[in-house]
Design a protein around this motif. Structure first.
Motif, short mmCIF file in Angstrom:
data_model
loop_
_atom_site.label_atom_id
_atom_site.label_comp_id
_atom_site.label_asym_id
_atom_site.label_seq_id
_atom_site.Cartn_x
_atom_site.Cartn_y
_atom_site.Cartn_z
N LYS A 12 0.82 -1.21 0.00
CA LYS A 12 0.00 0.00 0.00
C LYS A 12 0.86 1.26 0.00
O LYS A 12 0.55 2.23 -0.71
N ALA A 64 -0.30 -4.06 -5.99
CA ALA A 64 -0.80 -3.91 -4.62
C ALA A 64 -2.11 -4.67 -4.42
O ALA A 64 -2.30 -5.34 -3.39
N CYS A 122 -3.06 -8.11 -2.08
CA CYS A 122 -4.25 -8.30 -1.23
C CYS A 122 -4.99 -9.57 -1.60
O CYS A 122 -5.48 -10.30 -0.73
N THR A 171 -7.02 -2.19 3.15
CA THR A 171 -5.86 -1.91 2.31
C THR A 171 -6.26 -1.81 0.84
O THR A 171 -5.84 -0.88 0.13
N SER A 228 -8.19 1.49 0.32
CA SER A 228 -7.34 2.68 0.37
C SER A 228 -6.51 2.83 -0.90
O SER A 228 -6.25 3.95 -1.35
N VAL A 229 -6.10 1.72 -1.49
CA VAL A 229 -5.35 1.79 -2.75
C VAL A 229 -6.26 2.25 -3.88
O VAL A 229 -5.89 3.11 -4.69
#
Length: 444
Positions: free
Chosen positions: A111, A129, A133, A199, A202-203
């Motif tokens: 992240k 990213a 995840c 996560t 937010s990305v």
């Protein structure tokens, strides 16, 4: 005389591991015995060094299969008598993936690579990213791995409890520790799932990140795997309306998008997967929000007109030309009237036949209700609107069938605040939930 212990460099480890390492520096505090020296130290030593090696080996190779990794410090403790490193097998790699601390560290690093970029992050970095995840999500949600994660958390908690219990006598605290083990394990797994979901969101929601169809599909896959549909409506909304980043003169500017643009329509397979996730999680708000930002959006309706309406419209436009060519050829095959009159008669007959036949077909297609189960169109709804919004009606029908009774003889007896809100929402959309004359046994 015990051997001196080399202290590894300071790094972010869990509180349990930190406490264990600090206790190893002062062995004189505890009486030496086979219980408190051999068993706890050996077990936690293996877990600590395996946790340090996971970041550079297992998770990196899972996201970048062809990448090269470096040998961690923990590998020197796993060599045999001849100094050769043991061969790694898939079983050992799976065991290393059970390090919860390094999973979280890996997600934070993936992240940070996107969020700390002062320029527009490349799609490859954002995709990497999100793939990180997804790798952790696939591992955490695997049924065969859940016992290993629970065993790891239980093992670390038990070992730490044994060490901590040496400082105090057997009291009420030590007797209650075993009762809270199960709740601690479930809370640990839930925290991991929440961390992965946060996560990924937010990305994706980072302002300089431009959401492409592949990134949206990958994000939906992650949340579907985790069973977290709460952010999917917001993700669909950002896909259509999030400002596009533009880099000029070393600074980043943003250009507003048109949410009704055809290019902002979401693929039906992605929408169905998100809707199934919300239904499985029994989240009615998320399910309705997914429909509102996908099937009910203008971009999807326009995309359907472009994809499925161009061919019929083009055929309708070319029909008069084709009919006139056929009428001209037919006029040359007769001798009872002049060519112009025969052409006009044949042209009118062909247009009348094609027009009446097409009209009957359109009415039959738009008024068909065999696919409708509980949600039907309200009387007076235009046929063109029924055709354009059929996917929206089918999605609401799926929600109604999932939240209502499955027995047909009990349908219509549902009660509750959620069901009343769903009925009112469907009514506002020009549809009817459980239309009386179409229910079983009510057609007489």
């Amino acid at each position: 005389m015990p051997r001196p212990v080399t202290v590894p460099p300071s790094r972010s480890v869990c509180q349990i591991c930190d406490s264990i390492i600090s206790r190893r520096l002062h062995p004189a505090r505890y009486p030496l015995s086979s219980r408190n020296v051999i068993r706890p130290h050996t077990r936690l030593e293996r877990g600590f060094w395996a946790a340090r090696s996971i970041q550079k080996r297992t998770l990196s190779s899972a996201v970048i299969p062809n990448g090269t990794t470096t040998t961690s410090a923990g590998n020197t403790r796993e060599r045999d008598e001849n100094g050769n490193a043991p061969k790694r097998t898939p079983k050992t790699a799976n065991q290393e993936l059970s390090s919860v601390t390094n999973m979280m560290t890996y997600l934070e690093r993936a992240k940070a690579k996107v969020l700390s970029n002062r320029r527009i992050p490349p799609e490859a970095d954002v995709s990497a990213a999100l793939k990180a995840c997804r790798v952790v999500a696939d591992y955490i949600m695997d049924d065969s791995v859940q016992p290993q994660i629970s065993h790891m958390v239980n093992e670390l908690d038990s070992a730490a409890s044994e060490l901590l219990s040496l400082d105090s006598s057997n009291g009420p605290e030590s007797s209650r520790s075993s009762d809270t083990t199960v709740s601690v394990i479930s809370a640990q797994v839930k925290q991991i799932i929440d961390k992965i979901s946060e996560t990924a969101y937010s990305v994706l929601s980072h302002p300089p990140v431009f959401i492409t169809p592949d990134l949206l599909k990958l994000y939906v896959d992650i949340q579907a795997r985790l069973g977290r549909p709460e952010t999917l409506p917001r993700a669909f909304q950002m896909y259509a309306s999030k400002p596009m980043p533009r880099e000029a003169s070393g600074s980043i500017g943003y250009v507003n998008q048109d949410p009704a643009k055809v290019a902002n329509a979401i693929d039906s397979k992605v929408i169905d997967k998100a809707l199934d996730t919300a239904i499985e999680s029994r989240n009615l708000d998320a399910a309705v929000g997914i429909i509102e930002n996908s099937y009910a959006a203008k971009a999807f309706i326009r995309s359907k007109l472009v994809r499925q309406g161009f061919l019929p419209a083009g055929t309708f436009a070319l029909t008069p030309i084709a009919a006139y060519i056929l009428a001209t050829n037919f006029s040359n095959m007769q001798g009872t009237m002049d060519g112009a009159t025969a052409t006009n008669v044949a042209f009118a007959g062909i247009l009348a036949y094609v027009g009446f036949t097409a009209s009957i077909g359109i009415v039959a297609v738009t008024t068909a209700n065999d696919q409708m189960r509980r949600v039907t169109w309200a009387p007076g709804m235009p046929l063109r609107t029924r055709w354009m919004r059929e996917e929206e009606r089918a999605a609401l029908d799926k929600i109604a069938c999932a939240w209502g009774f499955r027995e047909k003889w009990r349908q219509g007896e549902e009660e509750g605040a959620d069901w009343d809100a769903l009925r009112e929402y469907i009514g506002q959309k020009g549809m009817v939930l459980d239309r009386t004359e179409l229910m079983e046994g009510m057609d007489r």
